[in-house]
Structure formats: C-alpha cells, structure tokens
Scaffold this motif. Structure first.
Motif, mmCIF file in Angstrom:
data_model
loop_
_atom_site.group_PDB
_atom_site.id
_atom_site.type_symbol
_atom_site.label_atom_id
_atom_site.label_comp_id
_atom_site.label_asym_id
_atom_site.label_seq_id
_atom_site.Cartn_x
_atom_site.Cartn_y
_atom_site.Cartn_z
ATOM 1 N N UNK A 297 0.835 -1.139 0.100
ATOM 2 C CA UNK A 297 -0.006 -0.073 -0.038
ATOM 3 C C UNK A 297 0.864 1.483 -0.177
ATOM 4 N N UNK A 298 0.777 2.129 -0.936
ATOM 5 C CA UNK A 298 1.204 3.231 -1.024
ATOM 6 C C UNK A 298 0.272 4.323 -0.208
ATOM 7 N N UNK A 299 0.745 4.733 0.950
ATOM 8 C CA UNK A 299 -0.012 5.609 2.059
ATOM 9 C C UNK A 299 0.417 7.000 1.499
ATOM 10 N N UNK A 300 -0.663 7.828 1.433
ATOM 11 C CA UNK A 300 -0.456 9.122 0.855
ATOM 12 C C UNK A 300 -1.037 10.190 1.772
ATOM 13 N N UNK A 301 -0.535 11.492 1.835
ATOM 14 C CA UNK A 301 -0.853 12.685 2.193
ATOM 15 C C UNK A 301 -0.622 13.890 1.566
ATOM 16 N N UNK A 302 -1.491 15.006 1.900
ATOM 17 C CA UNK A 302 -1.208 16.253 1.456
ATOM 18 C C UNK A 302 -0.319 17.009 2.386
ATOM 19 N N UNK A 303 0.727 17.393 2.075
ATOM 20 C CA UNK A 303 1.430 18.395 3.081
ATOM 21 C C UNK A 303 1.437 19.787 2.560
ATOM 22 N N UNK A 304 1.320 20.711 3.704
ATOM 23 C CA UNK A 304 0.973 22.227 3.346
ATOM 24 C C UNK A 304 1.988 22.917 2.467
ATOM 25 N N UNK A 305 3.268 22.357 2.787
ATOM 26 C CA UNK A 305 4.535 23.035 2.091
ATOM 27 C C UNK A 305 5.006 22.268 0.694
ATOM 28 N N UNK A 306 5.041 20.830 1.030
ATOM 29 C CA UNK A 306 5.551 20.041 0.116
ATOM 30 C C UNK A 306 4.734 19.208 -0.911
ATOM 31 N N UNK A 307 3.380 19.300 -0.562
ATOM 32 C CA UNK A 307 2.232 18.788 -1.521
ATOM 33 C C UNK A 307 2.413 17.337 -1.338
ATOM 34 N N UNK A 308 1.891 16.774 -2.443
ATOM 35 C CA UNK A 308 1.593 15.156 -2.266
ATOM 36 C C UNK A 308 2.814 14.290 -1.871
ATOM 37 N N UNK A 309 2.671 13.405 -0.489
ATOM 38 C CA UNK A 309 3.843 12.737 -0.217
ATOM 39 C C UNK A 309 3.391 11.292 0.011
ATOM 40 N N UNK A 310 4.399 10.733 -0.132
ATOM 41 C CA UNK A 310 4.274 9.079 0.175
ATOM 42 C C UNK A 310 5.155 8.430 1.107
ATOM 43 N N UNK A 311 4.669 7.463 2.045
ATOM 44 C CA UNK A 311 5.174 7.003 3.027
ATOM 45 C C UNK A 311 6.129 5.849 2.758
ATOM 46 N N UNK A 312 7.479 5.776 2.893
ATOM 47 C CA UNK A 312 8.571 4.750 2.412
ATOM 48 C C UNK A 312 9.226 4.317 3.603
ATOM 49 N N UNK A 313 9.292 2.973 3.594
ATOM 50 C CA UNK A 313 10.372 2.414 4.619
ATOM 51 C C UNK A 313 11.550 1.884 3.597
ATOM 52 N N UNK A 314 12.622 1.931 4.460
ATOM 53 C CA UNK A 314 14.101 1.049 4.080
ATOM 54 C C UNK A 314 14.029 0.197 4.815
ATOM 55 N N UNK A 315 14.216 -1.334 3.788
ATOM 56 C CA UNK A 315 14.391 -2.469 4.516
ATOM 57 C C UNK A 315 15.854 -2.570 4.999
ATOM 58 N N UNK A 316 16.071 -3.167 6.170
ATOM 59 C CA UNK A 316 17.172 -3.686 6.770
ATOM 60 C C UNK A 316 18.142 -4.512 5.720
ATOM 61 N N UNK A 317 19.395 -4.165 6.024
ATOM 62 C CA UNK A 317 20.439 -4.795 4.931
ATOM 63 C C UNK A 317 20.665 -6.421 5.201
#
Length: 267
Positions: A24-44
């Motif tokens: 799931x690409x979870x999305x939000x509207x940010x006041x200054x940056x506009x459309x944003x998406x939540x990302x995770x970095x997988x451990x090495x």
C-alpha cells in the motif's frame, strides 16, 4: 546471476512459484511539500531486497481470507475484477494490505462504523495487538472483532500488479494499492524489517532512486513515477485505473544477464 538466468531459461531449473502479496502506498497532502508518500527502508540483513525503499506490505496470510471479518466498502468481487483474482484471493489481498500496513506503520484502515476510521493507534495496547498479529496469535479478523472495528475497503484503491521475474529464487505476485493517510493517525517505522521511514514527494523519491541514493525495486520506482503525475491525494484516489500485470523478464544480451522491463503489460 548469469548461471541462474541460463538455468531457468533452458528449463534446467524450474521457476519458483510466486507468493501472493499486497502493498500500500500511503499518501498525504503536506502544506508546503504537496503530495507525499510513506516509504520504509528494508534492513540490510533481509534476504529479499535488502536496503531497498518500499511501501508497507507483505505476503498474504491464510487467515486473511477469514469470511467472518467485518467488512465495509466494495466487496471482494469488486477487487477480484480489478486484480483479475477470484473472490477468495481478492478478500485475502485486501485484508493483507490492511494488516501489513498496520503491522509496519501503525496505519489502520478500519473504523468503529462503515463511515468512520480509527483516529489514534498509538499506545501500549495497540502495540500489543500489533505484536500479536506478527506472531500470528491474533488474526486481523480477531483484532477487528475484539475492538469492534470494521475493515474499510473503500479507503483503498487498486493501483498496480507486479510479478517478480522468473529467474529470482524468491518471487512475489504483488498487487499495489493506494490509500490516504487517515486523519488523526500517524505513520511510524515500527517494523523490525526496516530501519528508516520517510515521507517524500513521489518525484523526489524517484529522483533519489535514479541517482542511486535510495535503492529501489522497479515496481516501487514505476509506481512513484506514476504518482508524481498527481497534485493531491484526492486526485490520486479519483484516477481511473485499469490494472494489468507486469513481469520483467531475464535475457542474456551480449553475454551478460539483464532484467528487461516489459514495453507494455501483458493483456
């Protein structure tokens, strides 16, 4: 890699059977940056895609198909038509999308009624529920029933479908969803499979991936490029999508192995 490609292409080694998964690409509207998406970095240390930036998601669990789960919104048949899946698999995919998103970010697409959503998922009691989901002592249906909640499938939209190339020893048949960040909730990096979380504009994330700063699998990069065409979450959710499967293929070109992205999805 070349040996693996040659073995699979010649038929000496059969391709691994892909596991059904949802992300799931979870999305939000940010006041200054506009459309944003939540990302995770997988451990090495992860066996699959170590260090890669990904959306929350994971494999379907057998209990994701529990028919007793409280459900509001488009029924499994709707999702089956969108993702070319039977009703049973469609139910599992939607439930996996909701469950995995909660397990990895504490974002829960469910509410006390068909037209409401949980406004806070923080606290020791929610963390206990998350851990119970992870160790499989509690199913998503059990969690929702105990808390008197209803799964909100209407908060999701179908977006994409990617299948891991046949030459990979670990493969997934993944359906991609998009969803708006529920009001009052806060996404966090709570997964042991990741070591960093970030909200970023889709175009910024794609640019960092292309520059080699943020490792990414092709499906994630392609999805970000698509999302970058929209200005707001509402625009994304209102977009008309026809989901077709993409499966990159392996080829030996001039003696070297390559993964080739399809010029057009399989019909």
């Amino acid at each position: 890699m070349r040996g693996r490609v040659e073995d699979v292409l010649s038929g000496r080694v059969p391709p691994a059977v892909p596991r059904d998964a949802a992300t799931v690409a979870v999305l939000r509207d940010h006041d200054r940056h506009g459309l944003q998406v939540f990302l995770l970095r997988r451990v090495s240390s992860m066996a699959f895609a170590p260090g890669a930036y990904v959306f929350p998601g994971g494999s379907v669990d057998p209990r994701d198909g529990d028919a007793d789960l409280a459900w509001a919104g488009p029924p499994p048949a709707h999702w089956g038509a969108a993702f070319r899946a039977d009703d049973g698999l469609a139910r599992e995919l939607v439930c996996a999308a909701v469950r995995e998103t909660f397990e990895e970010s504490l974002v829960l697409l469910a509410g006390p009624a068909p037209d409401t959503v949980v406004d806070d998922t923080h606290g020791a009691d929610w963390e206990q529920d998350r851990q119970a989901l992870l160790d499989r002592s509690l199913s998503l249906a059990g969690l929702l029933a105990r808390r008197g909640l209803v799964l909100r499938s209407d908060l999701l939209r179908p977006w994409g479908h990617w299948i891991t190339p046949a030459v990979e020893p670990k493969r997934y048949d993944t359906r991609f969803f998009v969803a708006a960040m529920p009001a009052g909730q806060r996404a966090r990096d709570v997964s042991t499979e990741s070591d960093h979380a970030v909200w970023a504009r889709p175009d910024e994330a794609a640019e960092r991936a292309m520059a080699g700063e943020w490792p990414m699998l092709p499906p994630t990069l392609a999805t970000l490029a698509e999302l970058a065409e929209f200005r707001t979450v509402a625009d994304v959710l209102a977009a008309s999508r026809t989901v077709v499967p993409y499966e990159p293929r392996a080829e030996i070109i001039d003696g070297d192995p390559y993964l080739v992205l399809p010029g057009a999805p399989d019909a």
